[in-house]
Design an enzyme around this catalytic site. Structure first.
Site, mmCIF file in Angstrom:
data_model
loop_
_atom_site.group_PDB
_atom_site.id
_atom_site.type_symbol
_atom_site.label_atom_id
_atom_site.label_comp_id
_atom_site.label_asym_id
_atom_site.label_seq_id
_atom_site.Cartn_x
_atom_site.Cartn_y
_atom_site.Cartn_z
ATOM 1 N N HIS A 143 -3.967 8.170 5.918
ATOM 2 C CA HIS A 143 -3.612 8.196 4.502
ATOM 3 C C HIS A 143 -4.883 8.008 3.681
ATOM 4 C CE1 HIS A 143 -1.305 7.719 0.878
ATOM 5 N NE2 HIS A 143 -1.792 6.503 0.672
ATOM 6 N N GLY A 158 -7.093 3.317 0.878
ATOM 7 C CA GLY A 158 -6.564 2.183 0.118
ATOM 8 C C GLY A 158 -5.067 2.289 -0.016
ATOM 9 N N GLU A 159 -4.464 1.267 -0.556
ATOM 10 C CA GLU A 159 -3.010 1.246 -0.705
ATOM 11 C C GLU A 159 -2.538 2.312 -1.692
ATOM 12 O OE1 GLU A 159 -1.763 -2.638 -1.804
ATOM 13 O OE2 GLU A 159 -2.491 -3.595 0.039
ATOM 14 N N ILE A 162 -3.384 2.888 -5.839
ATOM 15 C CA ILE A 162 -4.593 2.151 -6.246
ATOM 16 C C ILE A 162 -5.574 3.027 -7.021
ATOM 17 C CG2 ILE A 162 -6.067 2.565 -4.224
ATOM 18 C CD1 ILE A 162 -6.624 -0.529 -4.293
ATOM 19 N N GLY A 163 -5.409 4.354 -6.939
ATOM 20 C CA GLY A 163 -6.260 5.230 -7.740
ATOM 21 C C GLY A 163 -7.095 6.216 -6.955
ATOM 22 N N LYS A 164 -6.720 6.480 -5.700
ATOM 23 C CA LYS A 164 -7.496 7.415 -4.861
ATOM 24 C C LYS A 164 -7.465 8.827 -5.438
ATOM 25 C CE LYS A 164 -5.057 6.595 -1.155
ATOM 26 N NZ LYS A 164 -4.132 5.581 -1.733
ATOM 27 N N ASP A 182 -3.935 12.697 -0.104
ATOM 28 C CA ASP A 182 -2.780 12.004 0.472
ATOM 29 C C ASP A 182 -2.860 11.887 1.995
ATOM 30 O OD1 ASP A 182 -0.346 10.586 0.231
ATOM 31 O OD2 ASP A 182 0.717 12.351 0.950
ATOM 32 N N GLU A 207 -1.536 14.864 -5.871
ATOM 33 C CA GLU A 207 -0.371 14.234 -6.506
ATOM 34 C C GLU A 207 -0.855 13.158 -7.470
ATOM 35 O OE1 GLU A 207 3.232 11.101 -5.563
ATOM 36 O OE2 GLU A 207 1.975 11.851 -3.921
ATOM 37 N N ARG A 248 -23.189 -8.049 -2.405
ATOM 38 C CA ARG A 248 -23.878 -7.550 -3.600
ATOM 39 C C ARG A 248 -25.232 -6.927 -3.273
ATOM 40 N NH1 ARG A 248 -23.445 -12.038 -8.271
ATOM 41 N NH2 ARG A 248 -24.321 -10.253 -9.434
#
Length: 312
Positions: A143, A158-159, A162-164, A182, A207, A248
């Site tokens: 995914h 990512g879940e 989340i904005g992929k 997707d 999507e 960082r």
């Protein structure tokens, strides 16, 4: 892990633009099950031990010239012994060489396709091995979103929600290329290389929640999509956690593993105001710099060490 167990001879014919001398046979039903090929030389001379009959068989100029000098009776005997193993998917004659009628008839009898290519034997063998290695490589589906950014294949995971996809669309608008949204099919083509592609159903589509399905190829043109791309970097998006310490400096690389191959992975925390497209672009360029021998984190570390040594 899954493996593409076979590829049809019909698909091979279409991909390699081969001429089929046995159109009576159902080439869709004939399956190639391994990427290795065999150049049929010793077998034509009568040596059949260690003969890998399940491989694609290649016949070049030398083998063809040898068989042309045989009598018809010897041809029938040799060809019968050669073609009696019905697990052989096909024989391919290179350089536009045309097999004898005896060979073709014997092949039809044993349900073996006979094909012809105009290409030279060595170059054709290299091409077909490379293609079969990709088609029959171990593969999994994950995914995520795969995008070509400055020539680097970035797999964004990512879940859900989340904005992929939004990040991928912004990258496309900035001139980069979408491979898959997707679901990404990952193939292990070598111990160093993973290649990602899109399932046929969702190819070139994105999507977007609240909008629906967007056809990237239709909206932004063919220059904004591609069918396959090596996976060079993984960006894993996750919700920002104020109690967690995030890297960082990036002095040490983190990796994730697919099909036994390790890929550099960056965990990117998401919070309002962060521009994911710029982050992905920067990660791609930075990864490319590292491959070329320059590491900004190491450079900073060297500068700090140099300053400390001067104070001492």
């Amino acid at each position: 892990m899954a493996t593409n167990s076979s590829v049809s001879v019909k698909k091979l014919i279409e991909k390699m633009n081969l001429k089929n001398l046995t159109p009576e046979l159902d080439v869709e039903a004939l399956k190639i099950k391994q990427p290795d090929i065999n150049r049929t030389a010793l077998q034509l001379a009568g040596y059949y031990e260690h003969f890998e009959t399940s491989r694609v068989q290649i016949i070049g100029f030398v083998e063809h010239s040898y068989t042309e000098k045989l009598s018809d009776d010897v041809k029938r005997e040799r060809f019968e012994e050669l073609l009696k193993n019905e697990d052989t998917p096909c024989y391919i004659f290179c350089r536009d060489l045309i097999p004898s009628d005896i060979f073709v008839e014997t092949a039809k009898k044993h349900n073996c396709a006979v094909l012809v290519t105009s290409k030279a034997t060595s170059s054709f063998m290299a091409e077909i091995i490379r293609w079969l290695n990709v088609q029959l490589a171990p593969c999994i589906s994950v995914h995520g979103v795969l995008v070509d950014v400055f020539g680097e294949g970035i797999l964004i995971t990512g879940e859900s929600g989340i904005g992929k996809s939004e990040a991928a669309l912004e990258l496309v608008k900035r001139g980069h290329r979408l491979v898959s949204d997707d679901v990404v099919t990952i193939r292990k083509v070598s111990d160093d290389t993973l290649v990602g592609s899109a399932p046929d159903v969702t190819k070139h589509l994105i999507e977007l929640r609240g909008i629906g399905i967007v056809d990237v190829k239709a909206l932004y043109g063919v220059s904004c999509v591609r069918d396959t791309q090596s996976i060079d970097l993984v960006i894993r998006l996750e919700e920002w956690d104020k109690d967690r310490e995030y890297d960082r400096l990036g002095l040490e690389e983190e990796y994730t593993e697919y099909l036994g191959n390790k890929v550099v992975c960056h965990n990117i925390p998401i919070r309002p105001g962060r521009n994911l497209a710029i982050i992905c672009e920067s990660a791609a360029v930075n990864h490319r710099q590292k491959k070329m021998g320059y590491n900004a984190a190491q450079e900073l570390y060297s500068r700090v060490q140099s300053q400390l040594s001067k104070k001492d």
